[in-house]
Scaffold this motif. Structure first.
Motif, mmCIF file in Angstrom:
data_model
loop_
_atom_site.group_PDB
_atom_site.id
_atom_site.type_symbol
_atom_site.label_atom_id
_atom_site.label_comp_id
_atom_site.label_asym_id
_atom_site.label_seq_id
_atom_site.Cartn_x
_atom_site.Cartn_y
_atom_site.Cartn_z
ATOM 1 N N MET A 130 0.699 -1.160 -0.015
ATOM 2 C CA MET A 130 0.049 -0.013 0.008
ATOM 3 C C MET A 130 0.875 1.367 0.003
ATOM 4 S SD MET A 130 -2.870 1.396 2.668
ATOM 5 C CE MET A 130 -4.314 0.116 2.244
ATOM 6 N N ASP A 131 2.020 1.334 0.850
ATOM 7 C CA ASP A 131 2.553 2.613 0.944
ATOM 8 C C ASP A 131 3.389 2.558 -0.566
ATOM 9 O OD1 ASP A 131 5.556 3.450 2.482
ATOM 10 O OD2 ASP A 131 3.888 4.704 2.463
ATOM 11 N N HIS A 132 3.812 1.558 -0.886
ATOM 12 C CA HIS A 132 4.256 1.885 -2.298
ATOM 13 C C HIS A 132 3.851 2.336 -3.496
ATOM 14 C CE1 HIS A 132 7.187 -0.357 0.088
ATOM 15 N NE2 HIS A 132 6.490 -1.485 0.245
ATOM 16 N N ASP A 133 2.361 1.869 -3.470
ATOM 17 C CA ASP A 133 1.329 2.242 -4.250
ATOM 18 C C ASP A 133 0.968 3.714 -4.252
ATOM 19 O OD1 ASP A 133 -0.115 -0.944 -4.853
ATOM 20 O OD2 ASP A 133 1.660 -0.103 -5.699
ATOM 21 N N MET A 134 0.699 4.122 -2.676
ATOM 22 C CA MET A 134 0.391 5.417 -2.709
ATOM 23 C C MET A 134 1.263 6.480 -3.151
ATOM 24 S SD MET A 134 -1.735 4.790 1.016
ATOM 25 C CE MET A 134 -1.690 6.634 1.223
ATOM 26 N N SER A 135 2.602 5.919 -3.158
ATOM 27 C CA SER A 135 3.782 6.943 -3.401
ATOM 28 C C SER A 135 4.510 6.793 -4.689
ATOM 29 C CB SER A 135 4.856 6.734 -2.171
ATOM 30 O OG SER A 135 4.130 7.028 -1.188
ATOM 31 N N SER A 136 3.816 5.969 -5.407
ATOM 32 C CA SER A 136 4.107 5.608 -6.823
ATOM 33 C C SER A 136 4.438 6.746 -7.699
ATOM 34 C CB SER A 136 3.432 4.537 -7.375
ATOM 35 O OG SER A 136 2.060 4.845 -7.829
ATOM 36 N N SER A 137 3.708 8.011 -7.546
ATOM 37 C CA SER A 137 4.027 9.130 -8.390
ATOM 38 C C SER A 137 5.376 9.782 -8.085
ATOM 39 C CB SER A 137 2.818 10.149 -8.145
ATOM 40 O OG SER A 137 2.816 10.614 -6.760
ATOM 41 N N MET A 138 5.982 9.595 -7.172
ATOM 42 C CA MET A 138 7.400 10.078 -6.689
ATOM 43 C C MET A 138 8.426 9.446 -7.516
ATOM 44 S SD MET A 138 7.141 10.230 -2.542
ATOM 45 C CE MET A 138 5.558 10.090 -1.683
ATOM 46 N N PRO A 139 9.158 9.945 -7.966
ATOM 47 C CA PRO A 139 10.350 9.710 -8.989
ATOM 48 C C PRO A 139 11.241 8.594 -8.177
ATOM 49 C CG PRO A 139 10.825 11.728 -8.097
ATOM 50 C CD PRO A 139 9.478 11.586 -7.897
ATOM 51 N N GLY A 140 11.489 7.507 -8.799
ATOM 52 C CA GLY A 140 12.620 6.449 -8.208
ATOM 53 C C GLY A 140 11.678 5.556 -7.383
ATOM 54 N N MET A 141 10.194 5.768 -7.082
ATOM 55 C CA MET A 141 9.837 4.902 -6.117
ATOM 56 C C MET A 141 9.424 3.449 -6.752
ATOM 57 S SD MET A 141 9.254 5.876 -2.904
ATOM 58 C CE MET A 141 7.689 5.171 -2.061
ATOM 59 N N MET A 142 9.598 2.433 -5.769
ATOM 60 C CA MET A 142 9.367 0.975 -6.408
ATOM 61 C C MET A 142 7.732 0.673 -6.511
ATOM 62 S SD MET A 142 12.099 -0.089 -7.672
ATOM 63 C CE MET A 142 12.531 1.531 -7.789
ATOM 64 N N SER A 143 7.351 0.013 -7.143
ATOM 65 C CA SER A 143 5.946 -0.379 -7.192
ATOM 66 C C SER A 143 5.736 -1.531 -6.221
ATOM 67 C CB SER A 143 5.272 -0.960 -8.771
ATOM 68 O OG SER A 143 6.029 -1.874 -8.903
ATOM 69 N N SER A 144 4.505 -1.787 -5.675
ATOM 70 C CA SER A 144 4.236 -3.040 -5.042
ATOM 71 C C SER A 144 4.753 -4.160 -5.498
ATOM 72 C CB SER A 144 2.717 -3.321 -4.538
ATOM 73 O OG SER A 144 2.162 -3.216 -5.680
ATOM 74 N N GLU A 145 4.620 -4.086 -6.919
ATOM 75 C CA GLU A 145 5.046 -5.754 -7.761
ATOM 76 C C GLU A 145 6.758 -5.796 -7.596
ATOM 77 O OE1 GLU A 145 3.008 -3.567 -8.803
ATOM 78 O OE2 GLU A 145 1.324 -4.522 -9.066
ATOM 79 N N ASP A 146 7.324 -4.552 -7.826
ATOM 80 C CA ASP A 146 8.869 -4.773 -7.677
ATOM 81 C C ASP A 146 9.329 -5.046 -6.136
ATOM 82 O OD1 ASP A 146 9.092 -3.359 -10.187
ATOM 83 O OD2 ASP A 146 9.133 -1.348 -9.525
ATOM 84 N N MET A 147 8.681 -4.309 -5.310
ATOM 85 C CA MET A 147 8.839 -4.883 -3.771
ATOM 86 C C MET A 147 8.773 -6.364 -3.546
ATOM 87 S SD MET A 147 10.445 -2.225 -2.525
ATOM 88 C CE MET A 147 10.301 -2.706 -0.589
ATOM 89 N N ALA A 148 7.712 -6.977 -4.104
ATOM 90 C CA ALA A 148 7.271 -8.347 -3.814
ATOM 91 C C ALA A 148 8.387 -9.048 -4.449
ATOM 92 C CB ALA A 148 5.955 -8.539 -4.627
#
Length: 214
Positions: A130-148
């Motif tokens: 959730m945290d990753h998806d909510m912040s995905s608009s920030m440059p360089g942030m990993m998606s939930s799929e990336d983190m998984a």
């Protein structure tokens, strides 16, 4: 004789009136000086407080709010390295990243609180991704799929994935920090942005060498 008594009485009254006037003037001077000093001191403190309260702008708030989330993800990635990485260099780098960014999260959270702004809630422990998806608009942030994917990796595969993701993550943080340097107002926030650029640029160079890219 009568005239003499009248003269003595006038003199006594004049002395008494003069003494009373002097006492009132002295009291007025003491109270006035004290009150004026208090008012001046209070005004000065108020002005100082107002200056501190107004020493930031919307860019400072956005930078702090978003960089807290950005740093949290980097720390989460670094935590994975302790049990999944095979390279001592990767583990050491992850420890350094966490050691630098965790205190910065606390610092920026303190700024937001002092400005009367909301400190973003850490949702990463509540619902995975959730945290990753909510912040995905920030440059360089990993998606939930990336983190998984990173969470499932181990050994040399984890090392490579971690380094590649962290390079991208750092590049995004540098982009955010440059925006703060350009438009931010609060000196400590701008200074932190400059520190992020310096530290993470060096770490990108280090990680690219570890990946054999330079």
């Amino acid at each position: 004789m009568t005239a003499h008594r009248r003269l003595i009485r006038r003199t006594a009254l004049a002395v008494t009136a003069g003494a009373a006037a002097f006492a009132l003037a002295a009291c007025g001077s003491d109270n006035g000086g004290h009150d004026t000093g208090s008012m001046n001191s209070g005004s000065s403190l108020s002005a100082t407080a107002s200056a501190k309260a107004g020493a930031h702008n919307d860019q400072d708030v956005s930078f702090s709010t978003e960089m807290i989330q950005h740093h949290r993800q980097a720390v989460a990635m670094a935590d994975l390295a302790a049990s999944r990485a095979s390279s001592p260099e990767v583990k050491d780098l992850a420890t350094e990243i966490k050691g630098a960014q965790a205190p910065e999260i606390k610092t920026m959270s303190g700024w937001l609180a002092s400005w009367g702004e909301e400190v973003p809630e850490d949702m990463s422990s509540a619902m995975p991704g959730m945290d990753h998806d909510m912040s995905s608009s920030m440059p360089g942030m990993m998606s939930s799929e990336d983190m998984a994917k990173l969470e499932k990796a181990s050994g040399t595969g984890f090392d490579k994935m971690f380094l590649e993701m962290m390079v991208e993550h750092h590049e995004g943080a540098i982009t955010m920090a440059k925006a703060e340097k350009a438009d931010g107002k609060q000196s400590p926030a701008v200074k932190l942005a400059d520190d992020v650029i310096t530290a993470q640029t060096a770490e990108i160079e280090q990680m690219n060498k570890m990946l054999g890219k330079s």
